[in-house]
Motif scaffolding. Sequence first.
Motif, PDB file in Angstrom:
ATOM      1  N   THR A  68       0.833  -1.204   0.000  1.00  0.00           N
ATOM      2  CA  THR A  68       0.000   0.000   0.000  1.00  0.00           C
ATOM      3  C   THR A  68       0.870   1.257   0.000  1.00  0.00           C
ATOM      4  N   ASP A  89      -6.993  -0.677  -3.627  1.00  0.00           N
ATOM      5  CA  ASP A  89      -6.094  -1.263  -2.632  1.00  0.00           C
ATOM      6  C   ASP A  89      -6.682  -2.539  -2.038  1.00  0.00           C
ATOM      7  N   ARG A 127       5.357  -4.262   9.836  1.00  0.00           N
ATOM      8  CA  ARG A 127       4.627  -3.877  11.055  1.00  0.00           C
ATOM      9  C   ARG A 127       5.168  -4.610  12.278  1.00  0.00           C
TER      10      ARG A 127
HETATM   11 MG   LIG Z   1      -1.962  -2.852   2.303  1.00  0.00          MG
END
Ligand SMILES: [Mg+2]
Length: 208
Positions: free
Chosen positions: A69, A131, A202
Amino acid sequence: MTASSDDESPMDSWRNERRTQALAAFDDQIPALYRQRIYLDTKVAEWADCTDEAPTSLFLWGPLGVGKTHNAWQATRRWVGRQFDGNYRGTPIVQTWRSTALFDALRPDDTGGTPKRLMKALQTADLLYIDDVAAARVSPTGWTQERLYEIFDERYINRLPILITSDVKPSQISHIVGERVTSRSNEIFRGGVVHLDGDDRRKGGAAA
Ligand SMILES: [Mg+2]
Ligand SMILES: Nc1ncnc2c1ncn2[C@@H]1O[C@H](COP(=O)(O)OP(=O)(O)O)[C@@H](O)[C@H]1O
Protein backbone atom coordinates in the motif's frame (compact mmCIF):
# COMPACT_ATOMS: atom_id res chain seq x y z
CA MET A 1 12.12 38.27 -22.93
CA THR A 2 14.42 37.62 -19.97
CA ALA A 3 15.25 33.98 -19.38
CA SER A 4 14.73 32.86 -15.81
CA SER A 5 17.87 31.98 -13.89
CA ASP A 6 17.53 28.25 -14.61
CA ASP A 7 16.56 28.78 -18.26
CA GLU A 8 13.04 27.47 -17.82
CA SER A 9 10.76 28.40 -20.67
CA PRO A 10 7.50 30.12 -19.66
CA MET A 11 5.68 26.92 -20.69
CA ASP A 12 7.95 24.80 -18.50
CA SER A 13 7.53 27.06 -15.54
CA TRP A 14 3.75 27.11 -16.00
CA ARG A 15 3.71 23.30 -16.12
CA ASN A 16 5.97 23.02 -13.09
CA GLU A 17 3.65 25.26 -11.16
CA ARG A 18 0.69 23.08 -12.13
CA ARG A 19 2.65 19.98 -11.14
CA THR A 20 3.47 21.43 -7.73
CA GLN A 21 -0.19 22.29 -7.17
CA ALA A 22 -1.37 18.85 -8.28
CA LEU A 23 1.14 17.08 -6.04
CA ALA A 24 0.18 19.24 -3.06
CA ALA A 25 -3.49 18.42 -3.65
CA PHE A 26 -2.67 14.73 -4.02
CA ASP A 27 -0.63 14.75 -0.80
CA ASP A 28 -3.81 15.75 1.03
CA GLN A 29 -5.47 12.58 -0.28
CA ILE A 30 -2.70 10.26 0.93
CA PRO A 31 -3.44 8.67 4.32
CA ALA A 32 -0.92 10.02 6.86
CA LEU A 33 0.77 6.64 7.32
CA TYR A 34 1.71 6.48 3.65
CA ARG A 35 2.93 10.05 3.09
CA GLN A 36 6.54 9.36 3.96
CA ARG A 37 8.74 9.09 0.85
CA ILE A 38 10.21 5.62 0.45
CA TYR A 39 12.44 3.92 -2.08
CA LEU A 40 10.05 2.36 -4.52
CA ASP A 41 10.50 -1.12 -5.89
CA THR A 42 12.32 -0.73 -9.24
CA LYS A 43 9.51 -2.11 -11.37
CA VAL A 44 6.96 -0.04 -9.50
CA ALA A 45 9.06 3.07 -10.11
CA GLU A 46 9.31 2.20 -13.82
CA TRP A 47 5.56 1.98 -14.03
CA ALA A 48 5.17 5.31 -12.22
CA ASP A 49 7.64 6.94 -14.59
CA CYS A 50 5.62 5.75 -17.60
CA THR A 51 8.75 4.61 -19.43
CA ASP A 52 8.24 3.24 -22.94
CA GLU A 53 8.90 -0.29 -21.67
CA ALA A 54 6.58 0.05 -18.68
CA PRO A 55 3.24 -1.76 -18.67
CA THR A 56 0.09 0.36 -18.62
CA SER A 57 -1.27 -1.27 -15.46
CA LEU A 58 0.32 -2.74 -12.37
CA PHE A 59 -0.70 -5.60 -10.06
CA LEU A 60 1.35 -5.41 -6.88
CA TRP A 61 1.07 -8.50 -4.71
CA GLY A 62 2.83 -10.04 -1.74
CA PRO A 63 2.38 -10.90 1.92
CA LEU A 64 0.85 -8.68 4.55
CA GLY A 65 2.97 -5.78 5.77
CA VAL A 66 5.57 -5.94 3.01
CA GLY A 67 4.83 -2.37 1.85
CA LYS A 68 2.34 -2.81 -1.00
CA THR A 69 0.00 0.00 0.00
CA HIS A 70 2.86 2.37 0.80
CA ASN A 71 4.49 1.63 -2.58
CA ALA A 72 1.16 2.09 -4.32
CA TRP A 73 0.43 5.52 -2.78
CA GLN A 74 3.93 6.79 -3.43
CA ALA A 75 3.98 5.34 -6.94
CA THR A 76 0.66 7.03 -7.66
CA ARG A 77 2.11 10.32 -6.42
CA ARG A 78 5.12 9.88 -8.68
CA TRP A 79 2.82 8.95 -11.59
CA VAL A 80 0.83 12.16 -11.02
CA GLY A 81 4.03 14.21 -11.23
CA ARG A 82 5.00 12.50 -14.50
CA GLN A 83 1.76 13.51 -16.19
CA PHE A 84 3.16 17.05 -16.45
CA ASP A 85 6.08 15.90 -18.61
CA GLY A 86 6.01 15.47 -22.37
CA ASN A 87 2.52 14.87 -23.63
CA TYR A 88 0.68 17.03 -21.06
CA ARG A 89 -3.10 16.64 -21.07
CA GLY A 90 -4.11 18.57 -17.98
CA THR A 91 -4.10 17.68 -14.31
CA PRO A 92 -4.81 13.94 -14.07
CA ILE A 93 -7.85 12.61 -12.28
CA VAL A 94 -7.02 9.76 -9.92
CA GLN A 95 -9.60 7.51 -8.28
CA THR A 96 -8.29 5.74 -5.18
CA TRP A 97 -10.38 3.09 -3.43
CA ARG A 98 -10.06 0.42 -0.80
CA SER A 99 -11.63 -2.62 -2.36
CA THR A 100 -14.25 -3.06 0.35
CA ALA A 101 -15.49 0.53 -0.06
CA LEU A 102 -15.51 0.13 -3.83
CA PHE A 103 -17.55 -3.08 -3.77
CA ASP A 104 -20.00 -1.38 -1.39
CA ALA A 105 -20.32 1.61 -3.68
CA LEU A 106 -20.95 -0.64 -6.67
CA ARG A 107 -23.95 -2.37 -5.12
CA PRO A 108 -27.37 -1.55 -6.55
CA ASP A 109 -28.84 1.59 -4.95
CA ASP A 110 -32.52 2.25 -4.13
CA THR A 111 -33.35 2.55 -7.78
CA GLY A 112 -31.74 -0.83 -8.53
CA GLY A 113 -28.70 0.50 -10.38
CA THR A 114 -25.16 1.67 -9.67
CA PRO A 115 -24.97 5.46 -9.83
CA LYS A 116 -24.11 6.29 -13.45
CA ARG A 117 -21.80 9.11 -12.45
CA LEU A 118 -19.75 6.79 -10.29
CA MET A 119 -19.46 4.20 -13.07
CA LYS A 120 -18.38 6.88 -15.51
CA ALA A 121 -15.84 8.28 -13.06
CA LEU A 122 -14.34 4.83 -12.46
CA GLN A 123 -14.25 4.04 -16.16
CA THR A 124 -12.70 7.30 -17.29
CA ALA A 125 -10.36 8.47 -14.49
CA ASP A 126 -6.78 8.82 -15.69
CA LEU A 127 -5.75 6.30 -13.04
CA LEU A 128 -7.77 3.88 -10.91
CA TYR A 129 -6.05 2.52 -7.80
CA ILE A 130 -7.76 -0.27 -5.88
CA ASP A 131 -6.09 -1.26 -2.63
CA ASP A 132 -6.15 -4.78 -1.21
CA VAL A 133 -8.45 -6.23 -3.84
CA ALA A 134 -8.82 -9.62 -2.14
CA ALA A 135 -9.50 -8.18 1.31
CA ALA A 136 -13.27 -8.63 1.24
CA ARG A 137 -14.34 -11.55 3.43
CA VAL A 138 -17.53 -11.98 1.52
CA SER A 139 -17.41 -11.91 -2.27
CA PRO A 140 -19.42 -9.19 -3.96
CA THR A 141 -22.56 -10.41 -5.69
CA GLY A 142 -22.49 -11.40 -9.34
CA TRP A 143 -24.20 -8.10 -10.07
CA THR A 144 -21.36 -6.08 -8.51
CA GLN A 145 -18.78 -8.30 -10.22
CA GLU A 146 -20.45 -7.45 -13.51
CA ARG A 147 -20.06 -3.69 -12.79
CA LEU A 148 -16.40 -4.33 -12.00
CA TYR A 149 -16.03 -6.06 -15.34
CA GLU A 150 -17.59 -3.07 -17.10
CA ILE A 151 -15.04 -0.81 -15.41
CA PHE A 152 -12.04 -3.01 -16.16
CA ASP A 153 -13.13 -3.67 -19.74
CA GLU A 154 -13.77 -0.02 -20.55
CA ARG A 155 -10.41 0.99 -19.10
CA TYR A 156 -8.65 -1.80 -20.95
CA ILE A 157 -9.99 -0.86 -24.34
CA ASN A 158 -9.04 2.77 -23.75
CA ARG A 159 -5.58 1.85 -22.40
CA LEU A 160 -6.26 3.58 -19.09
CA PRO A 161 -4.11 2.35 -16.20
CA ILE A 162 -5.27 0.35 -13.20
CA LEU A 163 -3.11 -0.09 -10.11
CA ILE A 164 -3.99 -2.92 -7.78
CA THR A 165 -2.52 -4.23 -4.56
CA SER A 166 -3.33 -7.70 -3.34
CA ASP A 167 -2.09 -10.30 -0.87
CA VAL A 168 -2.73 -13.02 -3.43
CA LYS A 169 -1.58 -13.36 -7.02
CA PRO A 170 -3.81 -12.34 -9.95
CA SER A 171 -4.92 -15.91 -10.69
CA GLN A 172 -6.31 -16.16 -7.14
CA ILE A 173 -8.72 -13.25 -7.10
CA SER A 174 -11.52 -14.84 -9.08
CA HIS A 175 -13.54 -15.82 -5.98
CA ILE A 176 -13.75 -12.09 -5.20
CA VAL A 177 -13.95 -10.32 -8.54
CA GLY A 178 -15.46 -13.09 -10.65
CA GLU A 179 -14.24 -15.08 -13.65
CA ARG A 180 -14.71 -12.37 -16.25
CA VAL A 181 -12.60 -9.77 -14.43
CA THR A 182 -9.94 -12.40 -13.70
CA SER A 183 -9.76 -13.34 -17.34
CA ARG A 184 -9.56 -9.67 -18.40
CA SER A 185 -6.88 -9.14 -15.76
CA ASN A 186 -4.61 -11.57 -17.62
CA GLU A 187 -4.49 -9.09 -20.49
CA ILE A 188 -4.62 -5.90 -18.43
CA PHE A 189 -1.69 -6.81 -16.17
CA ARG A 190 0.44 -8.67 -18.72
CA GLY A 191 4.04 -7.65 -18.00
CA GLY A 192 2.85 -5.65 -14.99
CA VAL A 193 2.63 -8.20 -12.20
CA VAL A 194 5.09 -7.33 -9.43
CA HIS A 195 5.73 -9.57 -6.46
CA LEU A 196 6.90 -7.67 -3.36
CA ASP A 197 8.50 -9.99 -0.90
CA GLY A 198 10.12 -9.56 2.50
CA ASP A 199 9.25 -9.34 6.16
CA ASP A 200 6.16 -7.85 7.70
CA ARG A 201 7.34 -4.29 8.44
CA ARG A 202 4.63 -3.88 11.05
CA LYS A 203 6.39 -6.50 13.17
CA GLY A 204 9.71 -4.60 13.01
CA GLY A 205 11.28 -2.52 15.77
CA ALA A 206 11.58 -4.04 19.22
CA ALA A 207 10.19 -7.40 18.12
CA ALA A 208 12.74 -7.83 15.33
MG1 LIG B 1 -1.96 -2.85 2.30
N1 LIG C 1 9.87 1.15 2.11
C1 LIG C 1 9.38 1.42 3.32
N2 LIG C 1 10.11 2.09 4.23
C2 LIG C 1 9.65 2.34 5.45
N3 LIG C 1 8.43 1.94 5.90
C3 LIG C 1 7.66 1.27 5.06
C4 LIG C 1 8.07 0.97 3.71
N4 LIG C 1 7.08 0.28 3.11
C5 LIG C 1 6.12 0.16 4.02
N5 LIG C 1 6.45 0.73 5.18
C6 LIG C 1 5.64 0.75 6.40
O1 LIG C 1 5.40 -0.62 6.75
C7 LIG C 1 4.06 -0.79 7.19
C8 LIG C 1 3.34 -1.81 6.31
O2 LIG C 1 3.28 -1.27 4.97
P1 LIG C 1 1.99 -1.44 4.05
O3 LIG C 1 2.26 -0.72 2.80
O4 LIG C 1 0.76 -1.07 4.82
O5 LIG C 1 2.03 -3.03 3.81
P2 LIG C 1 1.01 -3.95 2.96
O6 LIG C 1 0.11 -3.08 2.18
O7 LIG C 1 1.91 -4.79 2.11
O8 LIG C 1 0.29 -4.80 3.99
C9 LIG C 1 3.43 0.60 7.14
O9 LIG C 1 3.53 1.16 8.43
C10 LIG C 1 4.28 1.34 6.15
O10 LIG C 1 4.27 2.73 6.36
